[in-house]
Design a protein around this motif. Structure first.
Motif, PDB file in Angstrom:
ATOM      1  N   GLN A  19     -27.946  78.543  66.028  1.00 52.23           N
ATOM      2  CA  GLN A  19     -27.753  79.781  65.272  1.00 52.23           C
ATOM      3  C   GLN A  19     -26.445  80.470  65.603  1.00 52.23           C
ATOM      4  N   GLY A  20     -25.649  79.866  66.512  1.00 55.12           N
ATOM      5  CA  GLY A  20     -24.355  80.432  66.849  1.00 55.12           C
ATOM      6  C   GLY A  20     -24.398  81.552  67.863  1.00 55.12           C
ATOM      7  N   VAL A  21     -25.574  81.793  68.487  1.00 54.87           N
ATOM      8  CA  VAL A  21     -25.703  82.850  69.490  1.00 54.87           C
ATOM      9  C   VAL A  21     -25.160  82.371  70.838  1.00 54.87           C
ATOM     10  N   LEU A  22     -25.446  81.108  71.153  1.00 51.96           N
ATOM     11  CA  LEU A  22     -24.977  80.496  72.393  1.00 51.96           C
ATOM     12  C   LEU A  22     -24.099  79.298  72.058  1.00 51.96           C
ATOM     13  N   GLU A  23     -23.385  78.811  73.054  1.00 49.15           N
ATOM     14  CA  GLU A  23     -22.651  77.559  72.888  1.00 49.15           C
ATOM     15  C   GLU A  23     -22.733  76.780  74.198  1.00 49.15           C
ATOM     16  N   GLY A  24     -22.913  75.475  74.075  1.00 50.45           N
ATOM     17  CA  GLY A  24     -23.025  74.628  75.251  1.00 50.45           C
ATOM     18  C   GLY A  24     -21.708  73.953  75.566  1.00 50.45           C
TER      19      GLY A  24
END
Length: 251
Positions: free
Chosen positions: A56-61
């Protein structure tokens, strides 16, 4: 009501903590083991919650580094409307110009490709009948925001100046204008959107995580005689784009 799955509950909790600025954009989240211990769940639950928020674009790994709070980014607005069919030019470029972005695309066309069963059904032709297939990667300011694979019956355009959608005098004019050039009036299009997860190839091309949420639109253009003249599979990533449908009102 059924109880909310644990990973959705954890995702909501992580989203709340980010909204309350416990973690700012660019901050690295605690390890999965630490969050799992704090939340009283297994690490697999934390992994699923984080994967959802990444999609959802809230986090990024970051491989080998951990999971971070993503920086806010403007989602590209994709308008689906008959009013956006341009007499001259591209609806995509018009949408991007309205957002202050440069719209462009890269494409690859293959001629005389046998139609798979599903495509044949959508085009009203026989399985294995020859088609022209064009694969598109649409770009906003040079970054991919949409994929599309288009199929047109070869018996419709073969031997004409519009057989190549991105070649010849009508290159890039769009289906409606190209068909008009060979005397075919396109009267309407039908779109069937459905949510799903991006496969590995789509994720790589779009620069999103594998299994990220996308909207898959099956679109077919019809002539005024009711014949399908083009069908396409459009893939739009939820984290990069929002889809808006405009409905004209006849008075």
């Amino acid at each position: 009501m059924p109880e909310q799955p644990p990973y959705l509950r954890i995702a909501d909790e992580l989203r709340r903590r980010i909204a309350e600025q416990e973690w700012a954009p660019g901050d690295r989240l605690p390890s999965r083991a630490q969050i799992a211990q704090e939340s009283g769940v297994g690490e697999n639950v934390i992994r699923r919650a984080q994967e959802l928020l990444i999609s959802q674009g809230v986090l990024e790994g970051h491989a080998g580094s951990g999971t971070y709070v993503a920086s806010p980014r403007q989602r590209v607005r994709m308008v689906r409307s008959s009013a956006h069919e341009q007499p001259n030019g591209s609806p995509f470029r018009a949408d991007m110009k309205a957002l202050g972005k440069q719209g462009d695309w890269e494409s690859r066309t293959e001629v005389k490709v046998p139609a798979p069963a599903e495509i044949a059904s959508r085009l009203g032709i026989g399985e294995g009948d020859l088609c022209v297939r064009t694969v598109y990667e649409f770009l906003a300011d040079g970054k991919p925001v949409q994929l599309s694979t288009s199929w047109e019956p070869y018996d419709l355009t073969g031997g004409t100046l519009v057989v190549l959608s991105e070649g010849g005098p009508h290159a890039g004019a769009g289906v409606v204008n190209r068909m008009a050039a060979i005397g075919i009036t396109v009267s309407h299009a039908v779109e069937q959107p459905e949510p799903r997860q991006a496969n590995a190839k789509e994720a790589s091309l779009l620069g999103v995580q594998r299994a990220s949420s996308v909207t898959h639109i099956r679109r077919t253009y019809y002539s005024d005689e009711g014949r399908p003249v083009e069908t396409a599979d459009v893939v739009v990533p939820a984290s990069l784009c929002e889809i808006v449908y405009e409905i004209p009102i006849s008075r």
